[in-house]
Design a protein around this motif. Structure first.
Motif, short mmCIF file in Angstrom:
data_model
loop_
_atom_site.label_atom_id
_atom_site.label_comp_id
_atom_site.label_asym_id
_atom_site.label_seq_id
_atom_site.Cartn_x
_atom_site.Cartn_y
_atom_site.Cartn_z
N TYR A 1 0.94 -0.65 -0.20
CA TYR A 1 -0.12 -0.05 -0.34
C TYR A 1 1.19 1.50 -0.04
CZ TYR A 1 1.52 0.17 5.24
OH TYR A 1 2.23 -0.05 5.64
N SER A 2 0.32 2.86 -0.76
CA SER A 2 1.12 3.36 -0.56
C SER A 2 0.75 4.42 0.35
CB SER A 2 0.91 4.10 -1.75
OG SER A 2 -0.10 5.05 -1.89
N LYS A 62 -8.85 8.41 12.70
CA LYS A 62 -7.76 7.18 13.16
C LYS A 62 -7.10 8.39 15.33
CE LYS A 62 -5.39 6.02 9.66
NZ LYS A 62 -4.29 6.04 8.35
N TYR A 117 6.67 6.93 6.42
CA TYR A 117 5.42 6.50 7.17
C TYR A 117 4.96 4.77 6.83
CZ TYR A 117 0.90 8.37 7.90
OH TYR A 117 -0.88 8.87 8.52
N ASP A 118 4.10 4.38 7.94
CA ASP A 118 3.87 3.76 7.56
C ASP A 118 2.00 3.23 8.93
OD1 ASP A 118 4.55 2.66 9.35
OD2 ASP A 118 6.14 1.21 8.10
N MET A 119 1.92 2.18 9.23
CA MET A 119 0.54 2.07 9.06
C MET A 119 0.96 1.88 10.77
SD MET A 119 -1.85 -1.31 8.14
CE MET A 119 -3.03 -1.03 8.78
N LYS A 122 -1.99 19.20 0.05
CA LYS A 122 -2.06 18.67 2.13
C LYS A 122 -1.45 19.90 2.78
CE LYS A 122 -3.22 14.63 1.29
NZ LYS A 122 -4.25 13.36 1.99
N GLY A 135 -3.83 6.49 1.81
CA GLY A 135 -5.14 6.53 2.81
C GLY A 135 -6.03 5.68 1.47
N ARG A 169 0.58 12.50 6.47
CA ARG A 169 0.61 11.69 5.43
C ARG A 169 0.79 12.50 3.55
NH1 ARG A 169 -2.18 16.32 7.18
NH2 ARG A 169 -3.63 14.78 8.19
N GLY A 224 -9.69 12.19 3.38
CA GLY A 224 -8.72 11.76 4.68
C GLY A 224 -9.15 10.88 6.16
N THR A 225 -8.67 10.13 6.06
CA THR A 225 -9.43 9.42 6.89
C THR A 225 -7.73 9.70 8.46
OG1 THR A 225 -7.51 7.89 6.42
CG2 THR A 225 -9.89 7.91 5.66
N SER A 226 -7.16 9.95 8.35
CA SER A 226 -6.11 10.09 9.45
C SER A 226 -6.63 10.73 10.45
CB SER A 226 -4.31 10.69 9.23
OG SER A 226 -4.11 12.19 9.05
N VAL A 247 -4.70 2.25 2.74
CA VAL A 247 -5.38 2.21 4.38
C VAL A 247 -6.72 0.98 4.04
CG1 VAL A 247 -5.74 2.13 6.30
CG2 VAL A 247 -3.71 2.48 5.25
N TRP A 291 -7.40 0.89 14.99
CA TRP A 291 -6.15 2.32 14.80
C TRP A 291 -6.99 3.19 16.14
CZ3 TRP A 291 -3.09 3.42 11.66
CH2 TRP A 291 -2.71 2.78 10.59
C1 LIG Z 1 -4.72 6.54 7.90
C2 LIG Z 1 -3.42 6.74 6.82
C3 LIG Z 1 -3.00 7.08 5.15
C4 LIG Z 1 -4.15 8.42 4.69
O1 LIG Z 1 -4.33 9.51 5.76
P1 LIG Z 1 -5.54 10.38 5.65
O2 LIG Z 1 -5.47 11.44 6.10
O3 LIG Z 1 -5.97 10.56 4.46
O4 LIG Z 1 -4.00 11.59 4.44
C5 LIG Z 1 -2.26 7.18 4.46
N1 LIG Z 1 -1.29 6.54 5.48
C6 LIG Z 1 -0.94 6.12 5.89
C7 LIG Z 1 0.66 5.18 6.50
C8 LIG Z 1 -2.02 6.16 6.49
O5 LIG Z 1 -1.49 4.61 8.16
#
Ligand SMILES: *Cc1c(COP(=O)(O)O)cnc(C)c1O
Length: 567
Positions: free
Chosen positions: A27-28, A467, A435-437, A372, A30, A366, A462-464, A33, A298
């Motif tokens: 994965y790269s 989390k 940056y990873d999970m 961004k 959002g 991100r 946007g999902t972070s 994930v 998360w």
């Molecule tokens: C959640 C996540 C993202 C996406 O975050 P955004 O707020 O949508 O930009 C990107 N990379 C990783 C490693 C993540 O855990």
């Protein structure tokens, strides 16, 4: 480990990237994930679903940052057979006139309920294939347009054929997560058309009933497009003819157009993103299903323990996080302290000046890319320094990769490094590589405030920040994407900008930066340092109001209700 066998009414979810586990570089960001979180929730909810993606043997990439923040990239090869099981199912696809054999590896996701969702990762690295074709499942978002289109043939066409070979003959719905997977609909069309060659529109209708398409970007340039020359060269004669007959080759092959043309249900990923998408495709009905994150993935360990105690069964139904309202404030503060310690420890492994576990800590992570605006916080660094001296102290932790070909994004990382040097020692700034999970969880749970400053309306969702909400961390965010759906200022965070800049693309860095500083010095820092009890209350509201809604359990319920139902 056994190979999962098909169940009737299975939903097949296709995505170019899927985040299965933090260390597997499949994965790269959002999009991947989200795909992983969707499949994890499906397993929790006992929904019959399978995932289809590519193997990405060499990953996205490993990020190296030198002292000046210059990014370089290295392949991220991983020991595939330690994590996946090879299935005995294969298929052939035609690429540039060559027959390419595709095989599938399996990864099993086991949900809280014990139900299993298999994910199939397609692989062309077989000795019988042409040397070029063997590389096609190596790199996620690597290579040129030709490489990408070949990959999309493998994902879409190969994915459907491998599922058929496994016995998935009666898949109930095919869900395309973004345009990369759209060629699956072309393969379904070929299947239908073979049975009713005189009735093209009936074949189209049959495919449309099967397909669901989710778009993820409000940017016209964000949609996958290929030149007609390349398309004709890569695809088979029949596929090329079908695309033309379906009206999908208007000047170029636009994968979003293919997905839209062949799906009965199409959606954007937040209310605002769906509005913007309707302006891009005014002739189509575009629904809206707001993204979420997988709650158990998360929530930091300290918060998982808290929820297990105070909101039992939350792992099977995230809605129960609503009852976080009953968690004692002290317990929330303690859990946050634990999460923050872990983050500060990670930063201090490499930071030149140690970060302070008692100082107000802003998190920002991100993809490093222009819209961004990761450097908006430094729009006026002298002002930021004054704020830290008068109302602080404050410290900032960044993370994020720039796409290897995004020169502007790479320059942004360097810019942050320069500002970090200028601002020391009054404001400490760290940039964590790769940056990873895992880092994502450390950051979104360990920061005191989650900062989000995209240029509206570019942030589809946007999902972070979701989390962060699962760990009681409030957001300071520009009103865009999901944050527009969080109505109450000062209850789960704070907003920058206005609700009604609507769908207009307009850069407003000066005003947004002004508001950012104003909220930091006027409201946020005084509250954090002056009224810890009120701050803890805000954390509790953040969990109860935002985590209970912005999760993939709720999201899947919406897909089942609106997208997967009979129609
Ligand atoms: C959640 C996540 C993202 C996406 O975050 P955004 O707020 O949508 O930009 C990107 N990379 C990783 C490693 C993540 O855990």
């Amino acid at each position: 480990m056994k190979i999962e066998r098909p169940a009737p009414q299975t939903i097949a979810y296709f995505s170019m990237e899927v985040a299965l586990e933090s260390p597997l570089p499949t994965y790269s960001g959002g999009l991947g994930v989200l795909a992983g979180d969707m499949l994890r929730s499906a397993a929790d909810m006992r929904l019959s679903m399978v995932g289809v993606t590519l193997l990405h043997r060499k990953g996205y990439f490993l990020q190296r940052l030198d002292d000046e923040g210059r990014q370089s990239e290295e392949p991220a090869a991983w020991p595939v057979d330690q994590f996946l099981q090879l299935t005995d199912s294969t298929c052939q696809v035609e690429i540039e006139g060559r027959q390419v054999t595709v095989r599938a590896w399996q990864y099993l996701i086991t949900g809280a309920s014990g139900a299993v969702v298999p994910v199939f990762l397609l692989d062309t690295d077989l000795p019988s294939n042409d040397p070029y074709d063997r590389t096609l499942t190596d790199y996620l978002y690597g290579g040129d347009q030709r490489y990408r289109l070949c990959q999309e043939v493998i994902l879409g066409v190969g994915g459907v054929r491998v599922l058929r070979a496994m016995g998935y003959t009666r898949v109930f719905r095919f869900h395309m997560n973004e345009g990369h997977a759209a060629l699956l609909a072309l393969e379904l069309f070929a299947e239908e058309f073979k049975q009713m060659p005189q009735r093209r529109e009936d074949a189209v209708d049959a495919v449309k009933r099967l397909c669901v398409f989710t778009t993820h970007t409000p940017l016209p340039a964000g949609h996958d497009q290929f030149s007609l020359d390349l398309t004709e060269h890569v695809l088979s004669g029949n596929q090329w003819e079908a695309l033309q007959a379906l009206g999908c080759c208007n000047g170029s092959l636009n994968m979003t157009r293919v997905g839209l043309r062949l799906s009965n249900y199409v959606n954007g990923v937040t209310k605002r993103h769906s509005e913007v998408s309707r302006t891009l495709f005014p002739d189509l009905a575009i629904g809206s299903i707001t993204n979420g994150v997988h709650s158990a993935t998360w929530a930091a360990p300290a918060f998982r323990a808290l929820y297990d105690r105070y909101t039992p069964a939350w792992r099977e139904d995230s809605l129960l996080l609503r009852y976080a309202l009953g968690i004692p404030l002290d317990a929330i503060r303690q859990a946050h302290d634990d999460a923050k310690q872990l983050l500060i420890k990670e930063v201090n492994r490499t930071a030149s000046a140690p970060f302070d576990p008692h100082a107000f800590t802003i998190g920002f992570a991100r993809r490093a890319t222009s819209y961004k605006r990761p450097d908006l916080l430094f729009y006026d660094s002298e002002r930021l320094r004054r704020i830290s001296v008068q109302h602080g102290p404050l410290q900032v932790i960044f993370s994020g990769k720039a796409h290897p070909r995004d020169e502007e994004g790479k320059a942004l990382i360097q810019h942050i490094f320069r500002r970090a040097k200028e601002l020391a020692p009054e404001v400490k700034v760290a940039y964590l590589p790769n940056y990873d999970m895992d880092l994502g969880l450390l950051l979104t749970s360990g920061a005191d405030l989650w900062l989000n400053t995209p240029q509206p309306p570019y942030e589809a969702s946007g999902t972070s920040g979701m989390k962060a909400a699962h760990n009681g961390v409030p957001s300071l965010s520009v009103l865009d994407g999901w944050w527009l759906e969080v109505p109450v200022e000062g209850v789960t965070g704070w907003s920058i900008g206005s609700r009604d800049n609507g769908t207009v693309f307009e850069r407003r860095d000066d005003r947004d930066a002004e508001e950012l500083y104003w909220k930091l010095e006027g409201t946020i820092l005084p509250l954090y340092y002056g009224d810890p009890l009120k701050w803890a209350e805000l954390m509790r509201f953040t969990i109860a109001l935002n985590a209970s809604f912005f999760n993939t359990d709720r999201m899947i319920h919406e897909y089942v209700t609106h997208a997967y139902r009979d129609r």
